[in-house]
Scaffold this motif. Structure first.
Motif, PDB file in Angstrom:
ATOM      1  N   THR A   1     -22.209  14.209  -3.559  1.00 52.82           N
ATOM      2  CA  THR A   1     -21.335  13.251  -2.863  1.00 52.82           C
ATOM      3  C   THR A   1     -22.066  13.350  -1.330  1.00 52.82           C
ATOM      4  O   THR A   1     -22.017  12.030  -0.849  1.00 52.82           O
ATOM      5  CB  THR A   1     -19.941  14.292  -2.724  1.00 52.82           C
ATOM      6  N   LEU A   2     -22.720  14.363  -1.107  1.00 53.92           N
ATOM      7  CA  LEU A   2     -23.647  14.271   0.376  1.00 53.92           C
ATOM      8  C   LEU A   2     -24.495  13.155   0.260  1.00 53.92           C
ATOM      9  O   LEU A   2     -24.821  12.529   1.049  1.00 53.92           O
ATOM     10  CB  LEU A   2     -23.895  15.652   0.572  1.00 53.92           C
ATOM     11  N   PHE A   3     -25.255  13.273  -0.776  1.00 48.83           N
ATOM     12  CA  PHE A   3     -26.128  12.229  -1.151  1.00 48.83           C
ATOM     13  C   PHE A   3     -25.648  10.770  -1.089  1.00 48.83           C
ATOM     14  O   PHE A   3     -26.284   9.655  -0.251  1.00 48.83           O
ATOM     15  CB  PHE A   3     -26.948  12.342  -2.239  1.00 48.83           C
ATOM     16  N   GLY A   4     -24.326  10.621  -1.634  1.00 49.42           N
ATOM     17  CA  GLY A   4     -23.720   9.257  -1.783  1.00 49.42           C
ATOM     18  C   GLY A   4     -23.390   8.816  -0.210  1.00 49.42           C
ATOM     19  O   GLY A   4     -23.734   7.633   0.144  1.00 49.42           O
ATOM     20  N   VAL A   5     -22.971   9.799   0.615  1.00 51.78           N
ATOM     21  CA  VAL A   5     -22.602   9.526   1.851  1.00 51.78           C
ATOM     22  C   VAL A   5     -23.831   8.969   2.992  1.00 51.78           C
ATOM     23  O   VAL A   5     -23.855   8.133   3.445  1.00 51.78           O
ATOM     24  CB  VAL A   5     -21.774  10.677   2.514  1.00 51.78           C
ATOM     25  N   VAL A   6     -25.030   9.937   2.677  1.00 51.20           N
ATOM     26  CA  VAL A   6     -26.206   9.597   3.441  1.00 51.20           C
ATOM     27  C   VAL A   6     -26.741   8.206   2.904  1.00 51.20           C
ATOM     28  O   VAL A   6     -27.021   7.336   3.792  1.00 51.20           O
ATOM     29  CB  VAL A   6     -27.223  10.532   3.228  1.00 51.20           C
TER      30      VAL A   6
ATOM     31  N   THR B   1     -16.443   7.479   3.131  1.00 49.03           N
ATOM     32  CA  THR B   1     -16.639   8.952   3.192  1.00 49.03           C
ATOM     33  C   THR B   1     -15.068   9.572   2.928  1.00 49.03           C
ATOM     34  O   THR B   1     -15.114  10.467   2.394  1.00 49.03           O
ATOM     35  CB  THR B   1     -17.245   9.334   4.855  1.00 49.03           C
ATOM     36  N   ALA B   2     -14.375   8.910   3.614  1.00 52.21           N
ATOM     37  CA  ALA B   2     -12.823   9.627   3.540  1.00 52.21           C
ATOM     38  C   ALA B   2     -12.418   9.556   1.946  1.00 52.21           C
ATOM     39  O   ALA B   2     -11.853  10.642   1.602  1.00 52.21           O
ATOM     40  CB  ALA B   2     -11.908   9.004   4.277  1.00 52.21           C
ATOM     41  N   THR B   3     -12.564   8.456   1.193  1.00 52.44           N
ATOM     42  CA  THR B   3     -12.285   8.395  -0.045  1.00 52.44           C
ATOM     43  C   THR B   3     -12.876   9.653  -0.899  1.00 52.44           C
ATOM     44  O   THR B   3     -12.197  10.332  -1.632  1.00 52.44           O
ATOM     45  CB  THR B   3     -12.638   7.021  -0.491  1.00 52.44           C
TER      46      THR B   3
ATOM     47  N   ARG C   1      -4.954  14.591   2.278  1.00 54.35           N
ATOM     48  CA  ARG C   1      -5.532  13.815   3.183  1.00 54.35           C
ATOM     49  C   ARG C   1      -6.830  13.798   3.739  1.00 54.35           C
ATOM     50  O   ARG C   1      -7.140  15.120   3.991  1.00 54.35           O
ATOM     51  CB  ARG C   1      -4.514  13.349   4.524  1.00 54.35           C
ATOM     52  N   VAL C   2      -7.670  13.015   4.120  1.00 52.59           N
ATOM     53  CA  VAL C   2      -9.017  13.090   4.639  1.00 52.59           C
ATOM     54  C   VAL C   2      -8.908  12.076   5.845  1.00 52.59           C
ATOM     55  O   VAL C   2      -8.921  10.833   5.196  1.00 52.59           O
ATOM     56  CB  VAL C   2     -10.320  12.918   3.687  1.00 52.59           C
TER      57      VAL C   2
ATOM     58  N   GLN D   1     -11.212  12.975  -2.756  1.00 48.23           N
ATOM     59  CA  GLN D   1     -11.152  13.159  -4.144  1.00 48.23           C
ATOM     60  C   GLN D   1     -12.063  14.320  -4.701  1.00 48.23           C
ATOM     61  O   GLN D   1     -11.597  15.233  -5.484  1.00 48.23           O
ATOM     62  CB  GLN D   1     -12.007  12.001  -4.857  1.00 48.23           C
ATOM     63  N   LEU D   2     -13.291  14.696  -3.818  1.00 47.07           N
ATOM     64  CA  LEU D   2     -14.046  15.874  -4.141  1.00 47.07           C
ATOM     65  C   LEU D   2     -13.149  17.280  -3.872  1.00 47.07           C
ATOM     66  O   LEU D   2     -13.285  18.087  -4.700  1.00 47.07           O
ATOM     67  CB  LEU D   2     -15.326  15.841  -3.571  1.00 47.07           C
TER      68      LEU D   2
END
Length: 912
Positions: free
Chosen positions: A47-52, A68-70, A80-81, A74-75
């Protein structure tokens, strides 16, 4: 008694088995927990790699926030994020700008929030990286105003991480659990911190983008290409200055040294499985402090202790900072040695167990205060000087530090040293960049004015070129160009001068001009200058352009001055007009009212215009030639058409006239052969007459057929017919002829080819008959084979696709009205073959191969040309492969359409 003993033994055995099973289950649970932990870690890293990756792929901060919020919601399985942005007026107000929330809870998007307590009491801590995690807001001793705000959004558990933009608090990354309280895990908090760091980088990128867009919007549209190129050059120069300030890509691609430190400590702690990793910085007096740390869950923060306990900054004497259990203290040992004990990459201090290292009591008390049980320390060099230390602590238990651990830490410290050097140089580069920016703005203003004029000239040049291309009338081109150029250059006269070809460049006249009304016209004025051809023509023919700012100051000959004065010229710009390699004339720009300083860009512009006029001259010349050639070709075509028509009429008439007596001759010779009174010599003479007559009749038919083809009078007559019947007819017709030469005639017709097709039966029959007759004629032993197969254009030969000949493919015509299927015919013989030189002319009319010329049964030389024309008319072509002495293969294919027996024409009745 024995039964009781057996029962006890069985019980003990069962008990032992249960213990083993329990132990086995415990081990499985442990492994599953480890696997779940590793899987969770992998998912979070992905997930971090996907955000980056999204941050690097997109500069749209809203898109990055939403994605990023989505992914975070989910993770983390949160309700709410949301991303909260503070107002520009201060930290007391703000709104939610992005969120991902479950449907059963209210949306916070675009909701305004006012909290005056935040800016007064909490903003400074969040600016320093504070993270707030509340497992249950109603047990967190919050102020009622704060609780009311959270209740407004149905929040029950809250996790808040600051979003920093260039060191300033931009907003907050909020994770809400609305349905129930939640125990936030340390790994979740650390993961959210990592996400917040990268969102901060995205905010920096977005800020830089907005600034760049604001600056670029001021520039004129016509100058964007030039200014962009200049800006890219300056940006590249600034990048080179800042490049040495960038951390090695292995650590992180960022310009912020704090981000590098934060990311590095987190990664090192995770990879080396330590309880705490910190970076310690020395001051000039060799005191120091921790500037960043990453710690596991349940351990006290050293950074927070430095803020809350000011006494830790005092000098505490014997407990030296060289052992790195101290925080901001003076290190007397380092003051004395002046870092001589440090060498690049050397491990300064390693301790596997503080209680077994023989440390003093005060030092052990200090280590216990910071919860350390084992540690490894590496020096961080900035250039040749020690900047600080990389400290790794094991708090829970002793640790035997491995060589691989220490080598890894040495590599990390070396990279941090490079990053520090680059950060120092970055500051210097930013100062220089500020100076360069000021210079750039001044240069851009000056360059903008120059480029505006240059762009105007480029547009004018494009307009002139476009008008030149729109017409081939040279007079219109000259007049349009003269008008456009005079207005653009603000000249008094623009004129085109043409040399008299017979005068050796001494005489000529002005053939076009545009001039202001107050000056005399030069149109059609004759000019004689005997000096030009002798002294200047050669130079102009090589592309020479002459610019005279003031004719009175140019040291010109009197004769030249007289000519210029005749047309009131004070300043002159002359470019050659070349038609190919020949000097056709001159493009003249005149300033009559006063002298003029011709600019380099003006000279370049006039040179371009002259070049385009030269092209126009060539095009006009080519047009005249083309028109003349077109007229001649039209006359020739009409003559050829008339000749072809006369030839066709003649051949049609003469063939009719020849066939009538020839058929009579053949008829009488056949009657005479049945007379019993003929002698052998007379019978031989009649056979010769009959063969010669048949040959002559075949020649007449072929010549007539060829003339029809050349006249374009041959058309397709497509009908539905039985292909099998046609092939049987040909086989019966030719079998006796083949048997007379002891040849094996083979018709290879697979069962999968269609029986009923739609094509030109007559022409197909004649082509096959010609090819098979030729094959039998030129084959003395062996065989003649006709192969028929089908294939479709989309794949290739369908027969080749099937691996087994015993299972041929089922034939089926496509539903499309346009056929994709073709029939292929191959005629192969084992005859004398054709020489490669003869193959090139094999299909020319009246041309026979060497084998045909030597044969006693030579033909007319028209059979193959007629066959090729018929095949091409049917949509195919004939090809041939031949080897002398081994035989030949003739191939052709034609497109076919399907037919059925019900669509065949009915046979005519004998009485009909």
């Amino acid at each position: 008694m024995s039964e009781e003993y057996v029962t006890i033994a069985a019980y003990e055995s069962l008990k032992q088995e249960l213990k083993q099973e329990l132990e086995h289950l415990r081990q499985r649970v442990t492994r599953l927990e480890q696997a779940e932990s590793e899987l969770t870690q992998v998912v979070r890293q992905k997930t971090l790699f996907g955000v980056v990756t999204k941050i690097r792929e997109s500069l749209d901060i809203d898109t990055i926030f939403r994605a990023t919020a989505t992914e975070l919601r989910q993770l983390l399985n949160a309700d709410r994020v949301a991303i909260f942005r503070f107002a520009t007026s201060g930290y007391g107000e703000g709104e939610f700008v992005a969120e991902d929330v479950l449907p059963e809870f209210n949306s916070a998007l675009a909701e305004k929030v006012s909290d005056h307590c935040f800016g007064e009491n909490h903003a400074v801590y969040y600016q320093r990286g504070r993270v707030w995690a509340a497992n249950d807001i109603y047990d967190a001793n919050l102020l009622s105003c704060h609780t009311a705000i959270l209740a407004r959004f149905q929040v029950r558990a809250n996790l808040v991480v600051p979003l920093l933009q260039s060191g300033s608090l931009w907003g907050l990354l909020c994770v809400h659990q609305c349905s129930a309280p939640r125990q936030w895990q340390g790994s979740e908090i650390e993961f959210i911190q990592q996400i917040a760091v990268h969102l901060g980088i995205a905010l920096q990128q977005a800020e830089l983008l907005i600034r760049a867009e604001r600056r670029s919007s001021v520039l004129q549209t016509t100058l964007e290409a030039q200014l962009r190129q200049r800006a890219e050059e300056l940006a590249l120069e600034a990048k080179r200055e800042r490049a040495i300030a960038r951390t090695i890509e292995r650590i992180r691609q960022t310009l912020d040294i704090n981000t590098i430190f934060q990311t590095t400590t987190q990664e090192v702690r995770s990879l080396i499985n330590a309880d705490r990793v910190g970076i310690y910085r020395f001051n000039e007096d060799w005191s120091g402090e921790f500037v960043v740390e990453s710690m596991g869950e349940g351990w006290r923060s050293l950074l927070q202790a430095q803020i809350e306990n000011a006494e830790l900054c005092a000098n505490i004497g014997e407990c030296s900072a060289k052992l790195l259990a101290d925080l901001p203290t003076t290190d007397t040992y380092l003051q004395q040695t002046r870092d001589e004990s440090f060498t690049r990459g050397q491990v300064f201090r390693v301790c596997n167990d503080i209680y077994a290292a023989g440390f003093s009591d005060c030092y052990i008390q200090m280590l216990e205060q910071y919860q350390a049980r084992a540690y490894a320390i590496i020096a961080i060099f900035r250039g040749q000087q020690v900047w600080g230390l990389l400290a790794v602590y094991q708090n829970a238990y002793p640790r035997d530090w491995q060589e691989s651990d220490l080598n890894f830490l040495i590599q990390i410290s070396a990279n941090l040293g490079v990053a520090l050097q680059q950060a120092e140089l970055l500051g210097q580069a930013q100062q220089r960049s500020t100076v360069l920016q000021s210079r750039l703005e001044a240069q851009l203003r000056q360059r903008a004015e120059e480029l505006a004029k240059e762009a105007e000239r480029e547009r004018a040049l494009a307009q002139v070129i476009e008008k030149i291309r729109q017409t081939l009338d040279i007079e219109t081109i000259f007049q349009t160009t003269a008008t456009e150029v005079r207005q653009l250059l603000n000249a008094d006269r623009v004129a085109m001068f043409r040399f008299d070809p017979a005068s050796n460049y001494n005489d000529g006249e002005f053939v076009s001009e545009d001039v202001l009304p107050e000056f005399g016209s030069a149109w059609a004025a004759k000019v004689h200058d005997h000096c030009f051809g002798e002294r200047h023509a050669t130079h102009y023919q090589q592309g020479y352009v002459r610019a005279v700012d003031d004719i009175e100051q140019a040291n010109l000959h009197d004769c030249h001055l007289d000519i210029l004065s005749r047309f009131q010229i004070r300043a002159n710009l002359v470019a050659p007009l070349l038609k190919g390699d020949r000097l056709w004339g001159l493009l003249c720009i005149h300033q009559c009212s006063a002298p003029r300083q011709w600019q380099a860009k003006e000279v370049e512009f006039v040179t371009h215009i002259a070049g385009q006029l030269g092209v126009a001259l060539q095009q006009a010349d080519l047009l005249a030639q083309a028109q003349h050639q077109s007229a001649e070709l039209q006359i020739a075509k009409e003559s050829a058409d008339a000749a072809n028509k006369a030839k066709s009429e003649f051949l049609a008439k003469i063939s009719h006239e020849l066939r009538t007596p020839l058929n009579a001759i053949l008829g009488f010779t056949q009657l005479m052969t049945h007379e019993g009174t003929l002698t052998p010599n007379q019978q031989e003479y009649l056979d010769i007459i009959n063969r010669s007559g048949e040959h002559l009749l075949e020649l007449i038919n072929d010549v007539l057929e060829m003339s029809k083809i050349e006249a374009g009078r041959i058309t397709l007559d497509e009908t539905n017919f039985d292909l099998y019947s046609l092939l049987d007819e040909l086989e019966n017709l030719l079998r006796l002829k083949a048997q007379s030469k002891a040849l094996n005639l083979i018709f290879d017709r697979p069962s999968n080819i269609p029986q009923f097709i739609c094509a030109d039966k007559s022409k197909l029959r004649q082509v096959l008959l010609n090819l098979l007759s030729n094959a039998i004629k030129f084959t003395n032993r062996g065989s003649v084979i006709l192969r028929v197969c089908w294939y479709d254009n989309a794949t290739e030969d369908a027969n080749d696709r099937e691996s087994s000949p015993s299972h041929p493919p089922t034939f089926q015509f496509p539903d499309s009205p346009t056929p994709a299927l073709r029939l292929r015919f191959e005629v192969e013989d084992t005859g004398c073959g054709i020489d490669s030189l003869d193959l090139e002319r094999l299909f020319e009319a009246f041309i026979q191969a060497e084998s045909g010329r030597k044969s006693q049964e030579g033909g007319t030389g028209l059979g193959l040309p007629i066959s090729r024309q018929f095949v091409r008319l049917m949509g195919g072509d004939i090809t041939v492969n031949s080897v002398v002495g081994k035989g030949s293969i003739f191939k052709f294919d034609i497109p076919i359409q399907g037919a059925t027996s019900t669509t065949l024409p009915l046979p005519r009745s004998r009485n009909g």
